[in-house]
Design a protein around this motif. Structure first.
Motif, short mmCIF file in Angstrom:
data_model
loop_
_atom_site.label_atom_id
_atom_site.label_comp_id
_atom_site.label_asym_id
_atom_site.label_seq_id
_atom_site.Cartn_x
_atom_site.Cartn_y
_atom_site.Cartn_z
N GLU A 183 -3.62 -95.45 -36.48
CA GLU A 183 -2.33 -95.85 -37.04
C GLU A 183 -1.29 -95.97 -35.92
N ARG A 185 2.53 -95.84 -34.59
CA ARG A 185 3.79 -95.19 -34.93
C ARG A 185 4.83 -95.56 -33.89
N ARG A 196 5.56 -96.41 -39.44
CA ARG A 196 4.13 -96.32 -39.16
C ARG A 196 3.39 -97.38 -39.96
#
Length: 250
Positions: A183, A185, A196
């Motif tokens: 992910e 961010r 995010r």
């Protein structure tokens, strides 16, 4: 399993305004192709080079999960010129794990550097940088990465949330295979806001103003067996390459 959060894509003509307002923007693959003056088939022709990345011998966390190549360029007025192969260097202020070291990586393969999608991308991003902050030439470092799960977990940013010590950073996802996680961010460097999302679409691009935002990517884990995540990271800096002012080792 929780579905990944979709990136906040903007249209190509909204990229510069989004950068001025937020300090970052995300461009889908069709926008990247338009920016570069190439179709996506030309980008896909670059993919085999990620199969030939050598191991990163400089990881200080003991991991074996990263492969990479590196090359440097000068980009000005739509022209992309290579420079002699050089070490990658960052100050400890920006990379607490690997800063302060001259790290020599194997160079990006010549046929990759000469490919139309490669040169078109570097030139297109150079024009965008100059539209945001008039400067020339741009000193560009290119990093091909493969993060795999050979150790059970792979860390795209082992240094944690960071800035790179440059003016602008572009992160392109080339492909994801058999993984979860990774992910992205993005946080304000001097503020409370952050966002995010997960870059999944091949050749989608996250563009960052390195002075205004901090970024990281979370670790990846395999879904079934081994997996990996391929990226291309490009940094643009007006004031020379980092480390230019260091004494030459004797």
């Amino acid at each position: 399993m929780t579905s990944p959060l979709s990136p906040p894509y903007v249209a190509l003509d909204a990229l510069a305004p989004a950068m001025r307002e937020h300090g970052y923007a995300v461009l889908a693959s069709d926008g990247v192709a338009a920016l570069s003056g190439c179709d996506l088939a030309a980008f896909d022709a670059l993919r085999p080079s990620w199969e030939r990345l050598p191991p990163d011998a400089w990881l200080l966390d003991g991991g074996r999960y990263r492969r990479r190549r590196h090359a440097c360029f000068l980009v000005e007025a739509g022209r992309v010129g290579p420079v002699p192969h050089r070490a990658h260097w960052q100050p400890r202020d920006y990379n607490a794990l690997h800063g302060g070291m001259r790290r020599w990586f194997e160079p990006v393969e010549p046929e990759t550097q000469a490919a139309p999608a490669w040169t078109g991308l570097l030139a297109g991003l150079g024009r965008l940088c100059s539209a945001l902050r008039p400067a020339r030439p741009w000193h560009v470092e290119a990093h091909q990465f493969r993060i795999d799960t050979s150790d059970g977990i792979g860390r795209p940013t082992p240094e944690g949330a960071h800035r790179d010590g440059v003016d602008y950073v572009a992160v392109l996802v080339v492909g994801r295979h058999g993984i979860k996680g990774g992910e992205t961010r993005v946080f304000e460097a001097e503020g409370p806001n952050g966002q995010r999302f997960t870059l999944v679409e091949p050749w989608s691009l996250l563009f960052l103003d390195d002075a205004r935002v901090i970024h990281e990517s979370t670790p990846i884990q395999p879904l079934d067996g081994a997996g990996h995540r391929d990226t291309l990271v490009l940094t643009y800096r007006a004031a020379g390459f980092q480390g230019d002012d260091l004494p030459i080792p004797g």
